[in-house]
Design an enzyme around this catalytic site. Structure first.
Site, PDB file in Angstrom:
ATOM      1  N   GLY A 282    -110.737   3.409  41.757  1.00 31.57           N
ATOM      2  CA  GLY A 282    -109.883   4.471  42.292  1.00 31.57           C
ATOM      3  C   GLY A 282    -109.780   5.648  41.357  1.00 31.57           C
TER       4      GLY A 282
ATOM      5  N   GLU B  89    -108.282  11.374  44.618  1.00 34.38           N
ATOM      6  CA  GLU B  89    -106.966  11.414  45.268  1.00 34.38           C
ATOM      7  C   GLU B  89    -107.005  12.413  46.423  1.00 34.38           C
ATOM      8  OE1 GLU B  89    -104.021  12.238  42.291  1.00 34.38           O
ATOM      9  OE2 GLU B  89    -104.455  10.364  41.224  1.00 34.38           O
TER      10      GLU B  89
ATOM     11  N   ALA C 192    -123.201   4.841  37.609  1.00 36.88           N
ATOM     12  CA  ALA C 192    -123.381   4.737  39.058  1.00 36.88           C
ATOM     13  C   ALA C 192    -124.334   5.810  39.576  1.00 36.88           C
ATOM     14  CB  ALA C 192    -122.031   4.860  39.756  1.00 36.88           C
TER      15      ALA C 192
ATOM     16  N   GLU D 203    -119.556  10.630  44.063  1.00 37.61           N
ATOM     17  CA  GLU D 203    -120.163  10.601  42.726  1.00 37.61           C
ATOM     18  C   GLU D 203    -120.577  12.003  42.284  1.00 37.61           C
ATOM     19  OE1 GLU D 203    -120.634   8.092  40.682  1.00 37.61           O
ATOM     20  OE2 GLU D 203    -120.051   6.401  41.961  1.00 37.61           O
TER      21      GLU D 203
ATOM     22  N   HIS E 263    -123.123  17.709  45.615  1.00 36.77           N
ATOM     23  CA  HIS E 263    -124.350  18.454  45.350  1.00 36.77           C
ATOM     24  C   HIS E 263    -124.050  19.726  44.538  1.00 36.77           C
ATOM     25  CE1 HIS E 263    -128.506  19.336  46.282  1.00 36.77           C
ATOM     26  NE2 HIS E 263    -128.190  20.537  46.749  1.00 36.77           N
TER      27      HIS E 263
HETATM   28  C1  LIG Z   1    -117.655   7.173  52.054  1.00 36.39           C
HETATM   29  C2  LIG Z   1    -117.044   7.614  50.761  1.00 36.39           C
HETATM   30  C3  LIG Z   1    -116.811   6.705  49.758  1.00 36.39           C
HETATM   31  C4  LIG Z   1    -116.216   7.099  48.555  1.00 36.39           C
HETATM   32  N1  LIG Z   1    -115.945   6.154  47.587  1.00 36.39           N
HETATM   33  C5  LIG Z   1    -115.195   6.515  46.501  1.00 36.39           C
HETATM   34  C6  LIG Z   1    -114.768   5.528  45.555  1.00 36.39           C
HETATM   35  O1  LIG Z   1    -115.111   4.341  45.673  1.00 36.39           O
HETATM   36  N2  LIG Z   1    -113.972   5.892  44.533  1.00 36.39           N
HETATM   37  C7  LIG Z   1    -113.580   7.196  44.356  1.00 36.39           C
HETATM   38  O2  LIG Z   1    -112.834   7.462  43.417  1.00 36.39           O
HETATM   39  N3  LIG Z   1    -113.978   8.158  45.223  1.00 36.39           N
HETATM   40  C8  LIG Z   1    -114.768   7.848  46.296  1.00 36.39           C
HETATM   41  N4  LIG Z   1    -115.158   8.820  47.187  1.00 36.39           N
HETATM   42  C9  LIG Z   1    -114.662  10.174  47.022  1.00 36.39           C
HETATM   43  C10 LIG Z   1    -115.690  11.193  46.585  1.00 36.39           C
HETATM   44  O3  LIG Z   1    -116.063  10.961  45.256  1.00 36.39           O
HETATM   45  C11 LIG Z   1    -115.109  12.585  46.816  1.00 36.39           C
HETATM   46  O4  LIG Z   1    -115.080  12.801  48.193  1.00 36.39           O
HETATM   47  C12 LIG Z   1    -115.914  13.668  46.120  1.00 36.39           C
HETATM   48  O5  LIG Z   1    -115.737  13.605  44.724  1.00 36.39           O
HETATM   49  C13 LIG Z   1    -115.548  15.067  46.601  1.00 36.39           C
HETATM   50  O6  LIG Z   1    -114.161  15.267  46.549  1.00 36.39           O
HETATM   51  P1  LIG Z   1    -113.378  15.861  47.808  1.00 36.39           P
HETATM   52  O7  LIG Z   1    -113.755  15.054  48.987  1.00 36.39           O
HETATM   53  O8  LIG Z   1    -111.968  15.937  47.444  1.00 36.39           O
HETATM   54  O9  LIG Z   1    -113.996  17.273  48.007  1.00 36.39           O
HETATM   55  P2  LIG Z   1    -113.568  18.626  47.252  1.00 36.39           P
HETATM   56  O10 LIG Z   1    -113.522  18.393  45.802  1.00 36.39           O
HETATM   57  O11 LIG Z   1    -112.384  19.187  47.907  1.00 36.39           O
HETATM   58  O12 LIG Z   1    -114.820  19.539  47.566  1.00 36.39           O
HETATM   59  C14 LIG Z   1    -114.993  20.263  48.797  1.00 36.39           C
HETATM   60  C15 LIG Z   1    -116.173  21.209  48.648  1.00 36.39           C
HETATM   61  O13 LIG Z   1    -115.893  22.168  47.638  1.00 36.39           O
HETATM   62  C16 LIG Z   1    -116.906  22.180  46.664  1.00 36.39           C
HETATM   63  N5  LIG Z   1    -116.328  22.497  45.360  1.00 36.39           N
HETATM   64  C17 LIG Z   1    -115.310  21.875  44.713  1.00 36.39           C
HETATM   65  N6  LIG Z   1    -115.078  22.438  43.524  1.00 36.39           N
HETATM   66  C18 LIG Z   1    -115.951  23.450  43.385  1.00 36.39           C
HETATM   67  C19 LIG Z   1    -116.248  24.394  42.358  1.00 36.39           C
HETATM   68  N7  LIG Z   1    -115.580  24.415  41.186  1.00 36.39           N
HETATM   69  N8  LIG Z   1    -117.232  25.293  42.574  1.00 36.39           N
HETATM   70  C20 LIG Z   1    -117.945  25.279  43.720  1.00 36.39           C
HETATM   71  N9  LIG Z   1    -117.729  24.413  44.710  1.00 36.39           N
HETATM   72  C21 LIG Z   1    -116.750  23.509  44.545  1.00 36.39           C
HETATM   73  C22 LIG Z   1    -117.520  20.813  46.714  1.00 36.39           C
HETATM   74  O14 LIG Z   1    -118.861  20.831  46.231  1.00 36.39           O
HETATM   75  C23 LIG Z   1    -117.453  20.497  48.193  1.00 36.39           C
HETATM   76  O15 LIG Z   1    -118.563  21.047  48.831  1.00 36.39           O
HETATM   77  C24 LIG Z   1    -115.844   8.450  48.373  1.00 36.39           C
HETATM   78  C25 LIG Z   1    -116.126   9.389  49.366  1.00 36.39           C
HETATM   79  C26 LIG Z   1    -116.725   8.982  50.559  1.00 36.39           C
HETATM   80  C27 LIG Z   1    -116.987  10.009  51.607  1.00 36.39           C
END
Ligand SMILES: Cc1cc2nc3c(=O)[nH]c(=O)nc-3n(C[C@H](O)[C@H](O)[C@H](O)COP(=O)(O)OP(=O)(O)OC[C@H]3O[C@@H](n4cnc5c(N)ncnc54)[C@H](O)[C@@H]3O)c2cc1C
Lengths: 246, 393
Positions: free
Chosen positions: B138, B141, B251, B372, B375
């Site tokens: 985890g 958030e 990972a 993880e 992109h």
């Molecule tokens: C099926 C699934 C399984 C997952 N499993 C886990 C897990 O086991 N444990 C865990 O902890 N998390 C897990 N995740 C969470 C995942 O790591 C996050 O969804 C991911 O890190 C992106 O965070 P967010 O969804 O809040 O998107 P956001 O951070 O809100 O990003 C939204 C968009 O904004 C862009 N963005 C953000 N910041 C910037 C910046 N500074 N400059 C330019 N662009 C930016 C991003 O690239 C993205 O395109 C999982 C997600 C999915 C979908």
């Protein structure tokens, strides 16, 4: 129970077959090799089932160069106890059988198991020759094998039915489909295989009785002839004169 | 309907020659296991959005859980390339199955092994390796994804235990996990990792429904409502963001291999289809436009294989940098996504059904390109590495 399982190295079933040196040698370039499936899926796995139930040890034997160690390690990973590689380099059945028989004679095995044939040269000869050279009974193409005390019972598929054969004492059996289910090596087995013994034995001098003169591939598939549905006469004519099936 | 798995792995540059016999044996064994156990059931598992729990034992037995963890803790003590190959083969079957193994290995076992106390290692690792205990990780958030440093999940000292509050979202394996490795801030705002066990009062894991991706992997939330966590469950040997980032490095490296498997499966299916499907009197593979797709696919797969292999060598030598890992994760996931999209088109209408694995891989990879590190985030990491300028904030 002491079991010797003979394994050989064959090209993977998806290999595209070609030859070199004027079609006298199989082209090994880019070929993936595997354990002959009859040796692995049936002989080895049945040997494991028997020793798991009744106790005993399984030795793997292969006649071939150091490249073959990879398939021996796989057999050890599946579960055999130890292994021997006779460091000779020939696919000729009499040569191979002589090497195995020479080694096996002195080791006191209860059962020597082979596959019914290899999937490359399809000789189906080595098992019979080993038995002859060791002076013990041979049962070919068995699809079951059960051992009870000093007595072994095997089922052989024969035209239209089965034959049940009984043997006492040391014997050689060639194994075919039905005898067991293939097993996939698990990680524990792969790790254990690292430290299982692989003994390299020098080959004995044996004359090569036969040699391969040339390999010939079957003719390439001809193109399909399409005949229009309203030309039945032409179809009948071609089936008669060209395909010669009617 | 269970499809017949005809997969044949491409190896255009004879990359197999770079592998040891043992690495090939491990790869081939996992490949055989996937054909036997995963391929026949995966389509239905995805269609019905169920995690095939019965595979856990088999995953453990093929070494998918903590392959590089030393044997004294129940792992297989393998090198990094073996780990990568296992991930490749699992993801060839399905990214969801690979995700379960990635999380267990790199996000749960790795931190316990690297940051945990001897007691924590002995308590958890052997069971996790055997699949008798499953874990989740985890970090993300609801309001903090790409920017985990802003997390608000926190714990307060309460004598022999701490009181944990907050929520994690998008957590793979959460709905069935026995333990969760949770990253949270202490009173001073410093991030620490702790192991939360199912059954602790105030700890719940509601499942996230309605995913169009990774449908064979269970995803959920971790909700902490005044959860009492014994202090001995806190990792003694790490603090700050480098704790979770260390896990992610491991990972992400595995993912760079994993997605090659998904790409290979799509390429293989499209190649076979292109030789069989006749239009305008010819196999579609005889048309230049389709050849362009196939030729580019195999080129990209080959490049990705070499990238991951080299990264594996560097990892084995403890020389791989997080930035190098970012490059491989970003490049390879994108390569796989492009391949699934082109392969999908090559199959025409057939590419839309579950008869072929392509659309399932395509949808799965939408999660893989996001989790993880997205992109975009990996691009910013490379950008910062080469220019020295931080473009995140
Ligand atoms: C099926 C699934 C399984 C997952 N499993 C886990 C897990 O086991 N444990 C865990 O902890 N998390 C897990 N995740 C969470 C995942 O790591 C996050 O969804 C991911 O890190 C992106 O965070 P967010 O969804 O809040 O998107 P956001 O951070 O809100 O990003 C939204 C968009 O904004 C862009 N963005 C953000 N910041 C910037 C910046 N500074 N400059 C330019 N662009 C930016 C991003 O690239 C993205 O395109 C999982 C997600 C999915 C979908």
């Amino acid at each position: 129970m002491k079991i010797l399982v003979c394994i050989s190295k064959v090209p993977d079933t998806t290999t595209k077959i070609s030859f070199v040196d004027n079609d006298t040698k199989f082209n090994e370039d880019k070929v993936q090799f595997i354990v002959n499936p009859y040796d692995e899926w049936y002989a080895l796995v049945r040997a494991l089932e028997l020793t798991e139930k009744q106790g005993g040890t399984i030795t793997i034997i292969n006649v071939g160069p150091a490249d073959n160690d990879q398939i021996i390690r796989k057999a050890l990973a599946i579960g055999a106890n130890d292994s021997v590689r006779i460091d000779g380099n020939s696919n000729e059945s009499f040569y191979v059988a002589s090497q195995i028989a020479e080694y096996a004679k002195t080791q006191g095995y209860d059962i020597v198991m082979t596959g019914k044939e290899t999937i490359d040269y399809n000789g189906a000869e080595v098992g019979g020759m080993i038995a002859e050279l060791m002076g013990v009974p041979y049962v070919s193409h068995a699809s079951t094998l059960d051992v009870d005390g000093g007595k072994a019972t095997m089922k052989r598929n024969i035209e239209g039915g089965y034959e049940t054969v009984e043997v006492t004492g040391t014997f050689v059996v060639s194994c075919q489909k039905g005898m067991a289910e293939a097993r996939i090596p698990n990680m524990r087995g792969i790790m254990a295989a690292r430290t299982k013994p692989l003994t390299i034995v020098a080959p004995v001098n044996v004359a090569q009785l036969t040699s391969i003169k040339v390999f010939t591939l079957p003719p390439a598939k001809a193109a399909v002839k399409l005949i229009s549905p309203d030309n039945v006469a032409e179809l009948v004519n071609l089936l008669h004169t060209e395909a010669k099936v009617i | 309907m269970a499809r017949t798995d005809l997969f044949q792995a491409p190896d255009y540059y004879l990359v197999d020659d770079l592998l040891t016999d043992e690495q090939k044996l491990i790869r081939d064994s996992v490949r055989a296991w996937v054909k036997k156990e995963v391929s026949p059931i995966i389509e239905e598992a995805c269609q019905t959005a169920t995690f095939p729990k019965h595979l856990i034992k088999g995953l453990a037995s093929v070494g998918a859980f903590g392959p590089y963890i030393p044997t004294e803790y129940g792992g297989a003590g393998l090198d990094q390339i073996s780990y990568g190959l296992i991930m490749q083969e699992l993801e060839r079957g399905d990214s969801g199955i690979r995700s379960t193994a990635s999380v267990q290995s790199s996000l749960v076992m790795y931190p316990i092994f690297t940051y945990g106390s001897e007691e924590q290692k002995r308590k958890y690792l052997p069971k996790l390796a055997a699949g008798e205990m499953m874990g989740c990780f985890g970090l993300t958030e609801p309001d903090h994804g790409s920017n985990p440093n802003g997390m608000i999940t926190n714990f307060k000292d309460a004598g022999d235990h701490v009181i944990l509050n907050g929520a994690k979202m998008w957590i793979s394996n959460a709905p069935f996990a026995d333990i969760a490795v949770v990253w949270a801030k202490n009173e001073h705002g410093v991030i620490h990792g702790l192991v939360v066990e199912r059954g602790m009062e105030g700890f719940t894991t509601p499942e996230t429904h309605g995913k169009w991706s990774l449908r064979a992997s269970a995803t959920g939330e971790l909700v902490f409502d005044n959860v009492k966590v014994p202090k001995e469950n806190i990792f003694p040997n790490v603090k700050g963001l480098k704790g979770p980032l260390g896990c992610l490095n491991s990972a992400r490296y595995g993912i760079s291999w994993g997605v090659i498997g998904a790409a290979m499966d799509c390429y293989d299916a499209a190649l076979r289809y292109s030789k069989q499907r006749i239009q305008f009197g010819k196999p579609i593979g005889a048309f230049q436009l389709q050849q362009k797709k196939l030729a580019e696919m195999i080129t990209e797969i080959t490049k990705a294989q070499l990238l991951s292999w080299r990264l594996g060598v560097l990892k084995n030598e403890h020389r791989a940098t997080p930035q190098q890992i970012s490059m491989a994760k970003r490049n390879n996931v994108n390569m796989a996504l492009e391949i699934t999209r082109n392969a999908r088109q090559m199959l025409g209408g057939m590419g839309i059904t579950g008869e072929y694995p392509i659309m399932r891989h395509m949808m799965n990879l939408e999660s893989v390109v996001t989790y993880e590190g997205t992109h975009d985030i990996h691009l910013l990491i490379t950008g910062m590495d080469v220019t020295g300028f931080n473009a995140f904030e």
